[in-house]
Design a protein around this motif. Structure first.
Motif, short mmCIF file in Angstrom:
data_model
loop_
_atom_site.label_atom_id
_atom_site.label_comp_id
_atom_site.label_asym_id
_atom_site.label_seq_id
_atom_site.Cartn_x
_atom_site.Cartn_y
_atom_site.Cartn_z
N ALA A 130 0.82 -1.22 0.00
CA ALA A 130 0.00 0.00 0.00
C ALA A 130 0.85 1.26 0.00
N LEU A 131 1.88 1.28 -0.83
CA LEU A 131 2.82 2.40 -0.82
C LEU A 131 2.15 3.74 -1.09
N GLU A 132 1.32 3.80 -2.12
CA GLU A 132 0.71 5.09 -2.45
C GLU A 132 -0.26 5.54 -1.37
N LYS A 133 -0.94 4.59 -0.71
CA LYS A 133 -1.85 4.97 0.38
C LYS A 133 -1.07 5.52 1.57
N LYS A 134 0.03 4.88 1.89
CA LYS A 134 0.82 5.31 3.04
C LYS A 134 1.42 6.70 2.81
N LEU A 135 1.90 6.95 1.60
CA LEU A 135 2.46 8.27 1.31
C LEU A 135 1.37 9.33 1.22
N SER A 136 0.25 8.98 0.63
CA SER A 136 -0.85 9.95 0.47
C SER A 136 -1.39 10.42 1.82
N ARG A 137 -1.46 9.51 2.78
CA ARG A 137 -1.99 9.89 4.09
C ARG A 137 -1.08 10.86 4.81
N CYS A 138 0.16 11.03 4.30
CA CYS A 138 1.09 12.00 4.88
C CYS A 138 1.24 13.25 4.02
N GLY A 139 0.35 13.40 3.03
CA GLY A 139 0.34 14.63 2.26
C GLY A 139 0.99 14.57 0.89
N ALA A 140 1.59 13.44 0.53
CA ALA A 140 2.21 13.34 -0.79
C ALA A 140 1.13 13.26 -1.87
N GLN A 141 1.42 13.82 -3.02
CA GLN A 141 0.51 13.74 -4.16
C GLN A 141 0.91 12.52 -4.99
N VAL A 142 0.33 11.39 -4.64
CA VAL A 142 0.67 10.11 -5.26
C VAL A 142 -0.60 9.39 -5.65
N GLU A 143 -0.67 8.87 -6.86
CA GLU A 143 -1.82 8.09 -7.25
C GLU A 143 -1.41 7.00 -8.23
N ARG A 144 -2.11 5.89 -8.15
CA ARG A 144 -1.89 4.78 -9.07
C ARG A 144 -2.84 4.90 -10.25
N LEU A 145 -2.29 4.74 -11.45
CA LEU A 145 -3.08 4.77 -12.67
C LEU A 145 -3.07 3.37 -13.27
N THR A 146 -4.24 2.85 -13.57
CA THR A 146 -4.36 1.50 -14.10
C THR A 146 -4.62 1.54 -15.60
N GLY A 147 -3.95 0.65 -16.32
CA GLY A 147 -4.18 0.55 -17.75
C GLY A 147 -3.18 1.32 -18.57
#
Length: 429
Positions: A412-429
């Motif tokens: 859950a890397l993107e979730k863990k970073l996002s909860r600390c304010g990082a602008q991170v998102e997973r794009l599928t496809g």
């Protein structure tokens, strides 16, 4: 194919729960082959490597069940897996399964110890060097196994069972030590393993095996002594927290700035890396909750590092530290002594504007004032998260491709970073 999009520039503030260690969970799962009783593992991370090993164990006849999430738990909370190898139905680990993950080769030791035979494909995994299995096979031969290699498979047999012996590794090997320990616990007589790896994950495996009835002393030191048992029983064990994930997020905070509590982290598992981070200007504070990491706006100091076996600076944090050094004030030198091909991330870091020169096993990093976001491609598990760290501090947008590498080792890397304010998102496809 999934990608991760990162917009850099945000400081990290909040808390990140540290998952169970992948490098501990995999050998612990493999150890379930040593008994016909049930082994229960808590705090197992949700990773693609874990699922792949479950498929491999299932091929041998291991039944498993995974406990679902409980009320109030989040997706990054570790899971509980029950493993039951009541009957081994197949002692062959085929190429199509083993080629996807190097750690799956470790099934050779418990299969051989319990069944007297094993046929295992030569392994796959990250392309970070040859990483031969010679030491694994040497250990098994010392214990009385007959080893043959045929058509890409290792065929190991011990018709009369394994017998205790002296094993001295010519160099420290984590995989070799795992293999020797799992083979020796059911061998007749006493085994002494010298120049054994001292990594915490070795100690975690030995702790489970002792709960199962193994007689082991010296785990965590360079000499491990094992008195073989006639059989092992089931046990319940909690996977230790992931020191590499801990170090990775600590370096992310040092890179991006901010203040983050790494919940459940154990500082004694990572003291050399924390000492190194402190020298760069980060503040590291051990608390009852875990480890708190802070960095103020004074910048990043250049620090030299040489990777070494535990308790030295881990090779699995080398790419992350190199990313941090790309923004340091001054010149740093990073020497890689564990794997001969673990600088593949250098060319990708250069796409951010990093200045790095390579000379054999030495990388010289000249810090730059700013990094610029860029499209980059992950080449292996640890290199991929090094690119994420660089992206967190880069100006603009970064797109990280081939993130299946990340899914092998970071829950859950993107979730863990996002909860600390990082602008991170997973794009599928």
């Amino acid at each position: 194919m999934d990608r991760i999009r990162i917009v850099g520039g945000a400081e990290l503030r909040g808390s990140i729960p540290i998952s169970g260690a992948k490098n501990a969970a995999l050998p612990l799962m493999t150890a379930s082959l040593l008994t016909d009783d049930t082994v229960i593992l808590d705090n197992v991370p949700r990773l693609s490597d874990v699922m792949q090993l479950l498929r491999i164990l299932g091929n041998h006849g291991v039944d498993h069940s995974i406990s679902g999430k409980r009320v109030g738990q989040e997706s990054e909370t570790g899971q509980t897996i029950q493993l039951s190898a009541r009957q081994i139905v197949d002692t062959t680990a085929p190429y199509e399964l083993v080629s996807r993950m190097r750690a799956s080769f470790w099934v050779i030791a418990p299969l051989l110890a319990r069944m007297g035979q094993a046929k295992v494909s030569l392994p796959g995994g990250c392309a970070i060097g040859t990483r031969p299995v010679d030491f694994y096979l040497m250990a098994l031969e010392r214990l009385g196994a007959k080893i043959e290699i045929e058509a890409g498979y290792v065929i190991a047999t011990a018709k009369d069972g394994l017998k205790g012996a002296e094993i001295e590794f010519p160099k420290v090997t984590v995989g070799g030590t795992h293999t020797a320990v799992m083979a020796a616990v059911l061998a007749k007589g006493t085994t002494v393993i010298r120049n054994a790896a001292q990594e915490p994950e070795i100690g975690d495996l030995c702790a489970l095996l002792v709960k199962m009835g193994a007689r082991i002393s010296g785990a965590g030191t360079s000499t491990i002594t094992i008195d073989g048992a006639s059989r092992l029983s089931g046990a319940r064990h909690t996977v230790l927290p992931d020191r590499i994930e801990t170090g990775t997020y600590a370096m992310a905070v040092a890179m991006a700035g901010g203040d983050v509590m790494l919940e459940g982290a154990r500082p004694e598992l990572l003291q050399k890396a924390f000492d190194t981070l402190t020298a760069t200007g980060a503040e590291i504070l051990a608390t009852n909750e875990g480890v708190r990491v802070r960095r103020n706006g004074s910048g990043i100091a250049a620090v030299d590092v040489t990777t070494q076996p535990f308790p030295g600076f881990p090779t699995d944090l080398q790419a992350q530290f190199m990313a941090l050094m790309t923004r340091a004030k001054g010149v740093s030198h990073i020497r890689e002594t564990i794997f001969e091909n673990r600088f593949m991330h250098v060319q990708e870091l250069a796409r951010f504007g990093a200045h790095i020169k390579l000379d054999g096993d030495l990388a010289t990093v000249e810090g730059v004032p700013t990094l610029k976001g860029a499209p980059v491609m992950a080449t292996d598990l640890r290199a991929s998260v090094g690119l994420v760290i660089a992206a967190l501090a880069a100006e603009g947008e970064t797109m990280v491709h081939r993130v299946y590498h990340l899914d092998r080792g970071f829950e859950a890397l993107e979730k863990k970073l996002s909860r600390c304010g990082a602008q991170v998102e997973r794009l599928t496809g």
